[in-house]
Design a protein around this motif. Sequence first.
Motif, PDB file in Angstrom:
ATOM      1  N   PRO A 152     -42.352-105.481  85.566  1.00 32.46           N
ATOM      2  CA  PRO A 152     -41.965-104.715  86.762  1.00 32.46           C
ATOM      3  C   PRO A 152     -40.559-104.131  86.607  1.00 32.46           C
ATOM      4  CG  PRO A 152     -41.929-107.079  87.206  1.00 32.46           C
ATOM      5  CD  PRO A 152     -42.528-106.917  85.857  1.00 32.46           C
ATOM      6  N   ILE A 153     -40.405-102.873  87.018  1.00 32.76           N
ATOM      7  CA  ILE A 153     -39.093-102.220  86.913  1.00 32.76           C
ATOM      8  C   ILE A 153     -38.557-101.748  88.260  1.00 32.76           C
ATOM      9  CG2 ILE A 153     -39.328-101.448  84.529  1.00 32.76           C
ATOM     10  CD1 ILE A 153     -40.079 -98.647  85.703  1.00 32.76           C
ATOM     11  N   ARG A 154     -39.420-101.714  89.290  1.00 30.39           N
ATOM     12  CA  ARG A 154     -38.958-101.260  90.604  1.00 30.39           C
ATOM     13  C   ARG A 154     -39.821-101.886  91.679  1.00 30.39           C
ATOM     14  NH1 ARG A 154     -34.030 -98.436  90.811  1.00 30.39           N
ATOM     15  NH2 ARG A 154     -33.945 -97.109  92.662  1.00 30.39           N
ATOM     16  N   ASN A 212     -33.267 -89.478  93.226  1.00 27.63           N
ATOM     17  CA  ASN A 212     -34.111 -90.666  93.379  1.00 27.63           C
ATOM     18  C   ASN A 212     -34.677 -91.112  92.038  1.00 27.63           C
ATOM     19  OD1 ASN A 212     -33.661 -90.375  96.113  1.00 27.63           O
ATOM     20  ND2 ASN A 212     -35.812 -90.588  96.683  1.00 27.63           N
ATOM     21  N   PHE A 213     -34.995 -92.391  91.972  1.00 28.23           N
ATOM     22  CA  PHE A 213     -35.564 -92.988  90.769  1.00 28.23           C
ATOM     23  C   PHE A 213     -36.852 -92.266  90.364  1.00 28.23           C
ATOM     24  CE2 PHE A 213     -38.077 -96.614  88.884  1.00 28.23           C
ATOM     25  CZ  PHE A 213     -37.315 -96.744  87.735  1.00 28.23           C
ATOM     26  N   LEU A 214     -36.875 -91.750  89.134  1.00 22.50           N
ATOM     27  CA  LEU A 214     -38.039 -91.102  88.523  1.00 22.50           C
ATOM     28  C   LEU A 214     -38.452 -89.797  89.212  1.00 22.50           C
ATOM     29  CD1 LEU A 214     -40.281 -94.222  87.762  1.00 22.50           C
ATOM     30  CD2 LEU A 214     -38.657 -93.078  86.243  1.00 22.50           C
ATOM     31  N   MET A 308     -41.330 -97.979 100.983  1.00 23.92           N
ATOM     32  CA  MET A 308     -39.925 -97.654 100.772  1.00 23.92           C
ATOM     33  C   MET A 308     -39.381 -98.336  99.526  1.00 23.92           C
ATOM     34  SD  MET A 308     -38.572 -98.104 104.675  1.00 23.92           S
ATOM     35  CE  MET A 308     -39.154 -99.798 104.662  1.00 23.92           C
ATOM     36  N   ASP A 309     -38.602 -97.597  98.767  1.00 26.69           N
ATOM     37  CA  ASP A 309     -37.854 -98.181  97.663  1.00 26.69           C
ATOM     38  C   ASP A 309     -36.880 -99.193  98.254  1.00 26.69           C
ATOM     39  OD1 ASP A 309     -36.009 -98.700  95.561  1.00 26.69           O
ATOM     40  OD2 ASP A 309     -36.377 -96.727  94.696  1.00 26.69           O
ATOM     41  N   GLU A 310     -36.874-100.412  97.729  1.00 27.81           N
ATOM     42  CA  GLU A 310     -36.023-101.447  98.313  1.00 27.81           C
ATOM     43  C   GLU A 310     -34.540-101.145  98.161  1.00 27.81           C
ATOM     44  OE1 GLU A 310     -39.061-105.250  98.205  1.00 27.81           O
ATOM     45  OE2 GLU A 310     -37.332-105.271  96.858  1.00 27.81           O
ATOM     46  N   ASP A 311     -34.205-100.207  97.278  1.00 28.09           N
ATOM     47  CA  ASP A 311     -32.808 -99.823  97.115  1.00 28.09           C
ATOM     48  C   ASP A 311     -32.447 -98.560  97.902  1.00 28.09           C
ATOM     49  OD1 ASP A 311     -32.330-101.909  95.369  1.00 28.09           O
ATOM     50  OD2 ASP A 311     -32.964-100.754  93.629  1.00 28.09           O
ATOM     51  N   ALA A 312     -33.421 -97.981  98.620  1.00 29.61           N
ATOM     52  CA  ALA A 312     -33.202 -96.679  99.253  1.00 29.61           C
ATOM     53  C   ALA A 312     -32.680 -96.833 100.670  1.00 29.61           C
ATOM     54  CB  ALA A 312     -34.493 -95.863  99.267  1.00 29.61           C
ATOM     55  N   ASN A 313     -32.058 -95.754 101.169  1.00 28.12           N
ATOM     56  CA  ASN A 313     -31.470 -95.762 102.501  1.00 28.12           C
ATOM     57  C   ASN A 313     -32.512 -95.899 103.595  1.00 28.12           C
ATOM     58  OD1 ASN A 313     -29.147 -95.453 104.277  1.00 28.12           O
ATOM     59  ND2 ASN A 313     -30.022 -93.477 104.833  1.00 28.12           N
ATOM     60  N   SER A 314     -33.736 -95.385 103.362  1.00 28.72           N
ATOM     61  CA  SER A 314     -34.768 -95.475 104.401  1.00 28.72           C
ATOM     62  C   SER A 314     -35.102 -96.928 104.711  1.00 28.72           C
ATOM     63  CB  SER A 314     -36.031 -94.730 103.968  1.00 28.72           C
ATOM     64  OG  SER A 314     -36.520 -95.227 102.751  1.00 28.72           O
ATOM     65  N   SER A 315     -34.918 -97.825 103.716  1.00 28.64           N
ATOM     66  CA  SER A 315     -35.161 -99.238 103.955  1.00 28.64           C
ATOM     67  C   SER A 315     -34.141 -99.800 104.938  1.00 28.64           C
ATOM     68  CB  SER A 315     -35.109-100.013 102.632  1.00 28.64           C
ATOM     69  OG  SER A 315     -35.450-101.362 102.821  1.00 28.64           O
ATOM     70  N   SER A 316     -32.879 -99.347 104.839  1.00 29.29           N
ATOM     71  CA  SER A 316     -31.854 -99.811 105.766  1.00 29.29           C
ATOM     72  C   SER A 316     -32.106 -99.261 107.161  1.00 29.29           C
ATOM     73  CB  SER A 316     -30.460 -99.403 105.274  1.00 29.29           C
ATOM     74  OG  SER A 316     -30.305 -98.001 105.278  1.00 29.29           O
ATOM     75  N   ILE A 326     -44.007-106.464 105.390  1.00 30.84           N
ATOM     76  CA  ILE A 326     -45.412-106.899 105.478  1.00 30.84           C
ATOM     77  C   ILE A 326     -46.126-106.792 104.137  1.00 30.84           C
ATOM     78  CG2 ILE A 326     -45.733-106.444 107.933  1.00 30.84           C
ATOM     79  CD1 ILE A 326     -47.024-103.739 107.112  1.00 30.84           C
ATOM     80  N   ASN A 327     -45.559-106.035 103.195  1.00 30.20           N
ATOM     81  CA  ASN A 327     -46.156-105.952 101.864  1.00 30.20           C
ATOM     82  C   ASN A 327     -45.120-105.436 100.886  1.00 30.20           C
ATOM     83  OD1 ASN A 327     -48.107-106.287  99.935  1.00 30.20           O
ATOM     84  ND2 ASN A 327     -49.549-104.794 100.794  1.00 30.20           N
ATOM     85  N   ARG A 328     -45.325-105.778  99.622  1.00 28.66           N
ATOM     86  CA  ARG A 328     -44.449-105.282  98.556  1.00 28.66           C
ATOM     87  C   ARG A 328     -45.313-104.580  97.510  1.00 28.66           C
ATOM     88  NH1 ARG A 328     -40.635-109.221  95.799  1.00 28.66           N
ATOM     89  NH2 ARG A 328     -39.192-107.468  95.769  1.00 28.66           N
ATOM     90  N   TYR A 329     -44.662-103.731  96.718  1.00 28.07           N
ATOM     91  CA  TYR A 329     -45.349-102.931  95.709  1.00 28.07           C
ATOM     92  C   TYR A 329     -44.483-102.903  94.463  1.00 28.07           C
ATOM     93  CZ  TYR A 329     -46.938-101.477 100.300  1.00 28.07           C
ATOM     94  OH  TYR A 329     -47.365-101.490 101.599  1.00 28.07           O
ATOM     95  N   PHE A 330     -45.147-102.755  93.306  1.00 24.54           N
ATOM     96  CA  PHE A 330     -44.428-102.834  92.043  1.00 24.54           C
ATOM     97  C   PHE A 330     -44.841-101.702  91.109  1.00 24.54           C
ATOM     98  CE2 PHE A 330     -45.125-107.037  93.822  1.00 24.54           C
ATOM     99  CZ  PHE A 330     -43.840-107.532  93.900  1.00 24.54           C
ATOM    100  N   LEU A 331     -43.855-101.165  90.434  1.00 27.77           N
ATOM    101  CA  LEU A 331     -44.082-100.189  89.363  1.00 27.77           C
ATOM    102  C   LEU A 331     -43.694-100.869  88.063  1.00 27.77           C
ATOM    103  CD1 LEU A 331     -44.799 -97.230  88.648  1.00 27.77           C
ATOM    104  CD2 LEU A 331     -42.357 -96.727  88.818  1.00 27.77           C
TER     105      LEU A 331
END
Length: 336
Positions: A152-154, A212-214, A308-316, A326-331
Amino acid sequence: MSLKIKKISPESADFNRFYNFPKGIYPEDSPKWKVPEDIDFKNLIAIYGVEDENNLLARAALYQNHNLNFQNQPTCCIGNYEAENHPKAAQILIDQVSEDAKKLGAKFLLGPMNGSTWGTYRFAESTNSPFFLEPHHLNYYQKHFLNAGFQPIRNYNSKLVEEIPTDSLEPENELIELQKSLKVNVRPINMTDFAGDLKKLHELVHQAFAHNFLFTPLEKEEFVQKYMSTEKILNQEYTRIAEDEDGNFLAFFFCLDDHLNPAEKRLIIKTIARHPDPKWRGLGQLMGSLLYRKAKKDGYQSIIHALMDEDANSSSISTKFAGKPINRYFLYSKEL
């Protein structure tokens, strides 16, 4: 019993068989069928399948997007991944895609990703309580990738606001005054000139997400064509645009109802974008506060901030509005 791998193009007589393969591994009522599968034909190299006596066991696509790189290195991606729970077939498939990506000069293989972050990408940690437009797949896919050498990278997440707060928000009169002081107009997307708004959104989204990442650019015509398909699923009243006095787009909220859970009136906030100029900092918070107040008045019971990217502003922003994961996702990435 021997397994064999087959490599095809979209022009192949086998294309429909490969494309329809998921129909044999998902139930008829699966969330998988709520959204058509996306294939990035522009960046597609080939589609691969592993067969056992003409029975397809696994399939995937190899993409080479020349604008995509990871760690400043040439990168390919593996997408449209579907498979039976057959570890050997999965290994053969991913090994062949990896080998061909390396031959193309790639140093990394990313996945799952259907050509770019404009397409479907990421595996969900849980598939038990899906919502509309959430990536949906069989729960052993991550194990297939990990066994094939991916890491996992993100990380990404979705957050649920179960009770829409208004007491903690800025008073409505203050929000209106702030909007006036910024000299911005916040309006719903114009469905009578949907293509026109999309053309202007193309510029805003590329400005907002350029770092943004990628991120990879998309031509305006491709962007408009891709998002014209959302016309029937977006919520017009909640898909909001902030513009200045000259009509330049400054911020954007893309929202839709959760069509997978009609028993509850639930809103999904899918995308938040804001112009990167520091003078517009706080505009997303303003739009979020206005949207929350409207949702409460309109009888919405809950809101999801999606993918949402966990490092992104939309998460804040989601955290400010009391969103709980409620859920997580992985690249994933594999070094070649």
